[in-house]
Design a protein around this motif. Structure first.
Motif, PDB file in Angstrom:
ATOM      1  N   LYS A   3       0.828  -1.214   0.000  1.00  0.00           N
ATOM      2  CA  LYS A   3       0.000   0.000   0.000  1.00  0.00           C
ATOM      3  C   LYS A   3       0.860   1.260   0.000  1.00  0.00           C
ATOM      4  CE  LYS A   3      -3.833  -0.291   2.531  1.00  0.00           C
ATOM      5  NZ  LYS A   3      -4.711  -0.559   3.672  1.00  0.00           N
ATOM      6  N   SER A  22       0.580   4.012  -2.837  1.00  0.00           N
ATOM      7  CA  SER A  22       0.300   5.380  -2.410  1.00  0.00           C
ATOM      8  C   SER A  22       1.324   6.351  -2.984  1.00  0.00           C
ATOM      9  CB  SER A  22       0.298   5.459  -0.874  1.00  0.00           C
ATOM     10  OG  SER A  22       0.087   6.776  -0.431  1.00  0.00           O
ATOM     11  N   ASN A  49       0.343   7.248  -6.303  1.00  0.00           N
ATOM     12  CA  ASN A  49      -1.053   7.702  -6.409  1.00  0.00           C
ATOM     13  C   ASN A  49      -1.921   6.682  -7.143  1.00  0.00           C
ATOM     14  OD1 ASN A  49      -0.647  10.265  -5.128  1.00  0.00           O
ATOM     15  ND2 ASN A  49       0.285  11.009  -7.011  1.00  0.00           N
ATOM     16  N   GLY A  55      -3.226   3.858  -5.271  1.00  0.00           N
ATOM     17  CA  GLY A  55      -3.968   3.090  -4.287  1.00  0.00           C
ATOM     18  C   GLY A  55      -5.281   3.751  -3.927  1.00  0.00           C
ATOM     19  N   GLU A  56      -5.890   3.272  -2.844  1.00  0.00           N
ATOM     20  CA  GLU A  56      -7.111   3.876  -2.340  1.00  0.00           C
ATOM     21  C   GLU A  56      -6.780   5.230  -1.739  1.00  0.00           C
ATOM     22  OE1 GLU A  56      -6.865   1.636   2.020  1.00  0.00           O
ATOM     23  OE2 GLU A  56      -8.449   1.101   0.595  1.00  0.00           O
ATOM     24  N   LYS A  57      -7.805   6.007  -1.453  1.00  0.00           N
ATOM     25  CA  LYS A  57      -7.587   7.328  -0.884  1.00  0.00           C
ATOM     26  C   LYS A  57      -6.844   7.222   0.443  1.00  0.00           C
ATOM     27  CE  LYS A  57     -11.539   9.717  -2.952  1.00  0.00           C
ATOM     28  NZ  LYS A  57     -12.798  10.460  -2.685  1.00  0.00           N
ATOM     29  N   THR A  58      -5.756   7.957   0.560  1.00  0.00           N
ATOM     30  CA  THR A  58      -4.977   7.972   1.797  1.00  0.00           C
ATOM     31  C   THR A  58      -4.430   9.378   2.017  1.00  0.00           C
ATOM     32  OG1 THR A  58      -2.957   7.336   0.608  1.00  0.00           O
ATOM     33  CG2 THR A  58      -4.233   5.562   1.628  1.00  0.00           C
ATOM     34  N   GLN A 104      -1.328  11.468   2.452  1.00  0.00           N
ATOM     35  CA  GLN A 104       0.106  11.375   2.174  1.00  0.00           C
ATOM     36  C   GLN A 104       0.856  12.413   2.993  1.00  0.00           C
ATOM     37  OE1 GLN A 104       1.918  10.317  -1.424  1.00  0.00           O
ATOM     38  NE2 GLN A 104       0.012  10.115  -2.562  1.00  0.00           N
ATOM     39  N   LYS A 154      -2.814   7.070   9.192  1.00  0.00           N
ATOM     40  CA  LYS A 154      -2.749   5.895   8.323  1.00  0.00           C
ATOM     41  C   LYS A 154      -4.112   5.250   8.060  1.00  0.00           C
ATOM     42  CE  LYS A 154      -1.608   2.413  11.837  1.00  0.00           C
ATOM     43  NZ  LYS A 154      -0.595   1.408  12.252  1.00  0.00           N
ATOM     44  N   LYS A 165      -9.173   7.726   5.375  1.00  0.00           N
ATOM     45  CA  LYS A 165      -9.356   7.477   3.944  1.00  0.00           C
ATOM     46  C   LYS A 165      -9.746   8.771   3.229  1.00  0.00           C
ATOM     47  CE  LYS A 165      -8.617   3.185   4.905  1.00  0.00           C
ATOM     48  NZ  LYS A 165      -7.261   2.638   4.708  1.00  0.00           N
ATOM     49  N   ASP A 173      -8.117  11.821   0.348  1.00  0.00           N
ATOM     50  CA  ASP A 173      -7.066  12.185  -0.603  1.00  0.00           C
ATOM     51  C   ASP A 173      -6.508  13.548  -0.208  1.00  0.00           C
ATOM     52  OD1 ASP A 173      -5.381  12.318  -2.726  1.00  0.00           O
ATOM     53  OD2 ASP A 173      -6.924  12.705  -4.230  1.00  0.00           O
ATOM     54  N   THR A 226      -2.881  15.702   1.158  1.00  0.00           N
ATOM     55  CA  THR A 226      -1.430  15.743   1.345  1.00  0.00           C
ATOM     56  C   THR A 226      -1.114  16.703   2.475  1.00  0.00           C
ATOM     57  OG1 THR A 226      -0.989  15.274  -0.989  1.00  0.00           O
ATOM     58  CG2 THR A 226       0.795  16.257   0.292  1.00  0.00           C
TER      59      THR A 226
END
Length: 343
Positions: free
Chosen positions: A240, A244, A247, A249-252, A254, A280, A283, A285, A287
């Motif tokens: 993951k 990530s 860019n 993966g699933e929404k995380t 960063q 972590k 969920k 998007d 930064t």
């Protein structure tokens, strides 16, 4: 080309699927069920496990009945184990048609998988190439690994079997990258990416990030596994992280942070680690920038959604490069988390 593994689809624009492999025996059903469910909760899309004997094959039905993630049976040498797993509802079989005896044996597995409408992964490893291919190339080479894969593909196609996924792994990162690039030029079947025998967590993550990351950045690969000598859950976490960073993966959330220098007057390393740990499971998007001073603050991190730049026992808070406030050092982590949750 799109392939279905249980309820997971790979290829043809689908998201990159994350895989791992259970490291407890299938015959110890309670343990492997617990581990598979742990992997599922960690975000693993597909789980593989070894099936070295009949007892393990017979466990497939019970394991499937108490897990929800698609399962892959890892078979070597004995085609009958593959047939047993298919009969018990396995979602995919990983096998080398060349190491289960005669073509007739391979045919039986192919026809059973076709009837059950499940895919087969051809798993080519540099360390187990056929002798004639090794003799032809004189060493383990990308060309030899791809030739081995094509040989197996042609056998499967001979019996009108096309639900195929291919992996071509080596412990040598550069050979792995070259082999997968050549494979993509040679055939269109979905590729399962990985660097085999990559090592323990730190070294394995570095090798996998270079190997898998380079290929994904080139648009190569439909599913990945980070092979680590560690808890399989950490394989999922590592995968993951790679996705990530690209860019993909699933929404995380960063986290970007500077490496610190003599201008830094707050405990930036500790703050960055705490922010990373705290976000972590969020969920979104988003930064977030954790920067040591105004030199590396709103300017260099102007594209971040939110961030801080350290001062003397304090920090400025900025959003999209614009300063919006000032906070004390002991409030930095909580302030950032609160602001992210509002977004």
């Amino acid at each position: 080309m799109k392939i279905s593994i249980g309820n997971i689809k790979i290829g043809d624009g689908e998201k990159i699927a994350v895989q791992s492999m259970a490291n407890v025996p299938a015959r110890e059903k309670a343990k492997i069920i617990r581990q598979i469910n742990d992997l599922d909760r960690a975000g693993c899309d597909i789980v593989r496990f070894a099936v070295p004997d009949e007892e393990s094959a017979k466990a497939v039905y019970d394991i499937k009945s108490k897990t929800r993630v698609p399962l892959v049976a890892d078979i070597h040498f004995d085609y009958r184990l593959a047939l047993m797993c298919i009969e018990r509802g396995i979602d995919k079989v990983r096998i080398n048609p060349g190491n289960i005896g005669s073509e007739e044996n391979a045919k039986k597995v192919l026809l059973a998988a076709k009837s059950a409408k499940i895919p087969i992964r051809i798993g080519v490893n540099g360390g187990s190439l056929e002798k004639e291919i090794l003799n032809k190339y004189g060493a383990i080479t990308p060309e030899g690994m791809v030739e081995s894969a094509v040989r197996h593909i042609r056998l499967m196609e001979k019996y009108d079997f096309h639900d195929i996924v291919v992996s071509i792994k080596s412990s040598d990162v550069k050979k792995t990258i070259s082999a997968y690039r050549l494979a993509r030029e040679t055939f269109d079947y979905p590729l399962h990416l990985g660097v085999t025998e990559a090592g323990t967590y730190t070294g394995g993550l570095v090798k996998s990030a270079i190997g898998i990351g380079s290929l994904l950045a080139d648009g190569i690969g439909e599913t990945i596994r980070v092979s680590l000598t560690d808890d399989p859950v950490r394989e999922v976490e590592a995968a993951k992280l790679i996705l990530s960073a690209l860019n993909m993966g699933e929404k995380t959330v960063q986290v970007i942070s500077c490496p610190t220098c003599g201008r830094t007057k707050i405990n930036l390393i500790d703050i960055a680690e705490k922010v990373t740990e705290s976000v972590k499971d969020i969920k979104k998007d988003v930064t977030v920038a954790v920067m040591g001073c105004v030199v590396n603050g709103p300017g260099e991190a102007k594209d971040a959604d939110i961030g801080i730049a350290g001062g003397d026992g304090c920090a400025i808070l900025f959003k999209k490069g614009e300063i919006v406030g000032k906070i004390s050092e002991n409030r930095i982590v909580q302030t950032l988390i609160d602001e992210i949750k509002k977004m």
